[in-house]
Design an enzyme around this catalytic site. Sequence first.
Site, PDB file in Angstrom:
ATOM      1  N   ASP A   9     -17.625   7.454  -2.500  1.00 61.35           N
ATOM      2  CA  ASP A   9     -17.603   6.023  -2.844  1.00 61.35           C
ATOM      3  C   ASP A   9     -18.840   5.306  -2.283  1.00 61.35           C
ATOM      4  OD1 ASP A   9     -16.102   3.400  -3.458  1.00 61.35           O
ATOM      5  OD2 ASP A   9     -16.435   3.256  -1.301  1.00 61.35           O
ATOM      6  N   GLU A  50     -15.147  10.563  -7.409  1.00 61.83           N
ATOM      7  CA  GLU A  50     -15.798  10.114  -6.171  1.00 61.83           C
ATOM      8  C   GLU A  50     -15.859  11.261  -5.154  1.00 61.83           C
ATOM      9  OE1 GLU A  50     -15.147   5.355  -5.722  1.00 61.83           O
ATOM     10  OE2 GLU A  50     -13.406   6.589  -5.249  1.00 61.83           O
TER      11      GLU A  50
END
Lengths: 250, 250
Positions: free
Chosen positions: B66, B134
């Site tokens: 992320d 992610e």
Amino acid sequence: MNFINKLFRKSRSKPNGIFCENLEKIIEFEPQSYAHYYRAFMHSSMQEKDENGSDLNYERLEFLGDSVLNTVISSYLFKHAPQGNEGYLTVMRSKIVSRKHLNLIGEELGLLKLLMRNIPDHQLGKNITGNIFEALIGAIYLDQGYLFSERFIQKCLIDKYVDLNELEKRVTSYKSLVIKWCQKNKHEFEFCTKVDNGCDEQQHFSVCFYIDDEVVSKARETSKKRAEEKAAKRAYYALQNEIKTKALNI
Amino acid sequence: MNFINKLFRKSRSKPNGIFCENLEKIIEFEPQSYAHYYRAFMHSSMQEKDENGSDLNYERLEFLGDSVLNTVISSYLFKHAPQGNEGYLTVMRSKIVSRKHLNLIGEELGLLKLLMRNIPDHQLGKNITGNIFEALIGAIYLDQGYLFSERFIQKCLIDKYVDLNELEKRVTSYKSLVIKWCQKNKHEFEFCTKVDNGCDEQQHFSVCFYIDDEVVSKARETSKKRAEEKAAKRAYYALQNEIKTKALNI
């Protein structure tokens, strides 16, 4: 001709002047391009514009530097806290990149001396040194790349301020502390926050913090976040006999 | 011996099996180490532990990925939106890394096929493919470094989904839209949000959205954020005659 172009008029590769000399003393390397660094030390009060008429100040670099900082710290935590889950890593990262830390580093590096501004220091805002530090990281990323930025952050921040054991114990968000306490102890809670400018020119927010429909604390501040944090801190101390013993394992 | 070690038992450099083959089809390169990728596709329902007894699943990698994603997108926006101020860059980044985009990319890459899990698909949560995407970025960062991750994100996300002109027009946060409308038009507003589990086992939040002390909309959801966004969306439509014409320049 805008401010940066003026500074680069004589030599685009390495302009003369005290700025470059002082900059190099701070960052301890010679930049490939000085343009990003000028921007990193340009306050919006200078009202500089680039050739397209867009604002030319450190705020865009601050946005970029903030991201780079987060990634470097995330990567550090991933490697150095192999037993921490996602929640632990998130909390620790926010402690490491706290405004307090960033402001402190900005002060230590003496960044304010280089800031080009048109207003007196007391109007610059209390997070100014941390903001310039983030902008400086943005400039280093653009000038030298990610790995170099990582080493710079390691030297200025991690080596000096990151002790995971000590940071684990530090409370940085009273709001999350009281919310977790309410959730663990099955109390309903509510932050009722509204714009409440009163007689002030600047926007203010007032907040009432309720636990089980009873007002536990109130606060008023210039941002919603600060108002809620202040109310939560007051609630924390009001409830401290109940919470304190549980604080370390929340 | 844990799951990953078992998979690597025969050959630590390149284990046999369908996993590696399918992984390489998805990522289109040969990893230096497969260990990070196994972790990226390990769901917590497998209850795997590493040699220290810590949870071994994709969640830590998702945290790292992320961050990397945010930095790559920040850097892209810095370079490709030279006229956008910090606020514009922040809004555009949140549009680009929206759950909707990440889930879509995860689906296109077929990441769910590789996920090791012990629960049926409908229990995996609606953001599962975005979360694995992610985590995959986190794995690529650890295996191949920042620049390679940047190229991967360029190929999977930016080249396919980033059209700045189109994204500028898209509304992603009704909450910020109605708040900005209230602020511009000098209306006081308040989101009153509280835990309201009712008869549900899962935690729920209910919210009342007030403008000038009048209830404009209500909503109830499983997270505070979703409840407030839903109430804001209802308020937006309730107020659309007033807001709609102003939406594009908010």
